[in-house]
Design an enzyme around this catalytic site. Structure first.
Site, PDB file in Angstrom:
ATOM      1  N   ASP A  89       0.880  -1.166   0.000  1.00 51.10           N
ATOM      2  CA  ASP A  89       0.000   0.000   0.000  1.00 51.10           C
ATOM      3  C   ASP A  89       0.916   1.215   0.000  1.00 51.10           C
ATOM      4  O   ASP A  89       1.732   1.378   0.914  1.00 51.10           O
ATOM      5  CB  ASP A  89      -0.867   0.027   1.259  1.00 51.10           C
ATOM      6  CG  ASP A  89      -1.970  -1.014   1.251  1.00 51.10           C
ATOM      7  OD1 ASP A  89      -2.018  -1.843   0.323  1.00 51.10           O
ATOM      8  OD2 ASP A  89      -2.790  -0.996   2.191  1.00 51.10           O
ATOM      9  N   HIS A 146       5.145  -7.082   0.260  1.00 47.23           N
ATOM     10  CA  HIS A 146       4.857  -8.409  -0.274  1.00 47.23           C
ATOM     11  C   HIS A 146       5.518  -8.618  -1.632  1.00 47.23           C
ATOM     12  O   HIS A 146       6.037  -7.687  -2.240  1.00 47.23           O
ATOM     13  CB  HIS A 146       3.344  -8.594  -0.381  1.00 47.23           C
ATOM     14  CG  HIS A 146       2.641  -8.584   0.945  1.00 47.23           C
ATOM     15  ND1 HIS A 146       2.067  -9.706   1.495  1.00 47.23           N
ATOM     16  CD2 HIS A 146       2.443  -7.582   1.849  1.00 47.23           C
ATOM     17  CE1 HIS A 146       1.530  -9.400   2.672  1.00 47.23           C
ATOM     18  NE2 HIS A 146       1.746  -8.114   2.904  1.00 47.23           N
ATOM     19  N   SER A 252       8.942   3.822   4.726  1.00 48.11           N
ATOM     20  CA  SER A 252       9.673   4.628   3.768  1.00 48.11           C
ATOM     21  C   SER A 252       9.277   4.275   2.345  1.00 48.11           C
ATOM     22  O   SER A 252       8.165   4.567   1.932  1.00 48.11           O
ATOM     23  CB  SER A 252      11.181   4.482   3.957  1.00 48.11           C
ATOM     24  OG  SER A 252      11.875   5.298   3.051  1.00 48.11           O
TER      25      SER A 252
END
Length: 285
Positions: A89, A146, A252
């Site tokens: 995300d 991921h 980050s």
């Protein structure tokens, strides 16, 4: 004002501040921890409805909250062997071709793939004329990273560096930002050739972790360090698309590198656009 903000980045004790924040974020402080988490949720409009544990009291430390799990099914993974999915995300910072070994950092600022990869010229050659994407994780985002595709880990590289804040302001004003900040480079072999997934640190990013090796930083080193992994056997690291591969404790940036003619970015890709882990990112060519 922007010049002052950027100038302060050069003067603050980046590593000392990050160590302090890391310790505080790992401290079990009972009601104080819960209060800080509640403030953070409100301040950054964090969506806790999708979290596996939505009650702030569940988390013993701020870091536990920051790397919170999501509910099963909260991030369905786009199907199709040719579909490469978003690893996090985040928000698209930049993406496009790697030209003359250079990646776009921001308008008027480039940095080299070789520097990003810890100075390894031979490794950088593998991505010559390939493609890249830079994804920025904001404080409100889910901070587990991921796999965008199936991959077998070939090498992991720790690259020491500065800890500048990462945001549009620093990207536009700090030269070689992503190639000078501390980072962990992961090289995977995939069906469409090598792929790099780089986790870049920043000010108050207290920790970068990998699922196969645990915490990579801290402690922070002074030189590049490399780990090689076998393609088969008990020590092989083989991950499927959508599987967790790492996490930021205070977040980050993730940068992906793809080899020439391997992928075409999805038509939904746009600078400044939010991304959702598991949705289409690119397609094998």
């Amino acid at each position: 004002m922007d010049k002052i903000k950027v100038g302060l980045q050069y003067w603050i004790p980046q590593h000392g501040l990050t160590r302090l924040v890391g310790k505080l974020a790992s401290a079990e402080a009972g009601g104080l921890t819960t209060a800080v988490i509640r403030w953070f949720i409100k301040q950054y409009n964090v969506n806790m409805d999708e979290a596996k544990h939505s009650d702030p009291k569940h988390f013993k430390t701020f870091n536990e909250f920051f790397v919170r799990e999501l509910k099963d099914g909260a991030r369905p993974i786009a199907e199709g062997d040719a579909v490469i999915t978003h690893p996090a995300d985040a928000c698209v910072s930049q993406f496009g071709p790697i030209e003359d070994g250079q990646l776009i950092q921001a308008k008027g600022h480039n940095f080299s793939a070789q520097e990003l990869l810890g100075g390894d010229a031979k490794l950088a050659e593998e991505f010559q004329d390939g493609s890249f994407a830079t994804l920025y994780l904001s404080p409100r985002d889910y901070h587990r990273v991921h796999m965008p595709c199936d991959g077998t880990l070939r090498q992991m590289i720790y690259v020491p560096g500065d800890l500048f804040s990462v945001n549009p302001l620093t990207a536009e004003n700090v030269p070689n930002l992503f190639a000078r900040n501390e980072r962990v480079v992961c090289i995977f072999d995939t069906e469409f050739g090598p792929m790099a997934q780089v986790l870049v640190g920043a000010t108050i990013v207290g920790s970068i972790e990998q699922v196969w090796a645990g915490t990579i930083t801290p402690p922070r080193g002074n030189s590049v360090y490399k780990w090689d992994y076998p393609a088969e056997g008990d020590k092989a690291v083989i991950l499927k698309k959508g599987e967790e591969m790492g996490r930021f404790k205070l977040g980050s940036t993730v940068i992906n590198l793809f080899v020439k003619n391997a992928i075409a970015f999805d038509e939904s890709m746009e600078n400044g656009k939010p991304t959702v882990m598991g949705t289409p990112y690119a397609h094998q060519q």
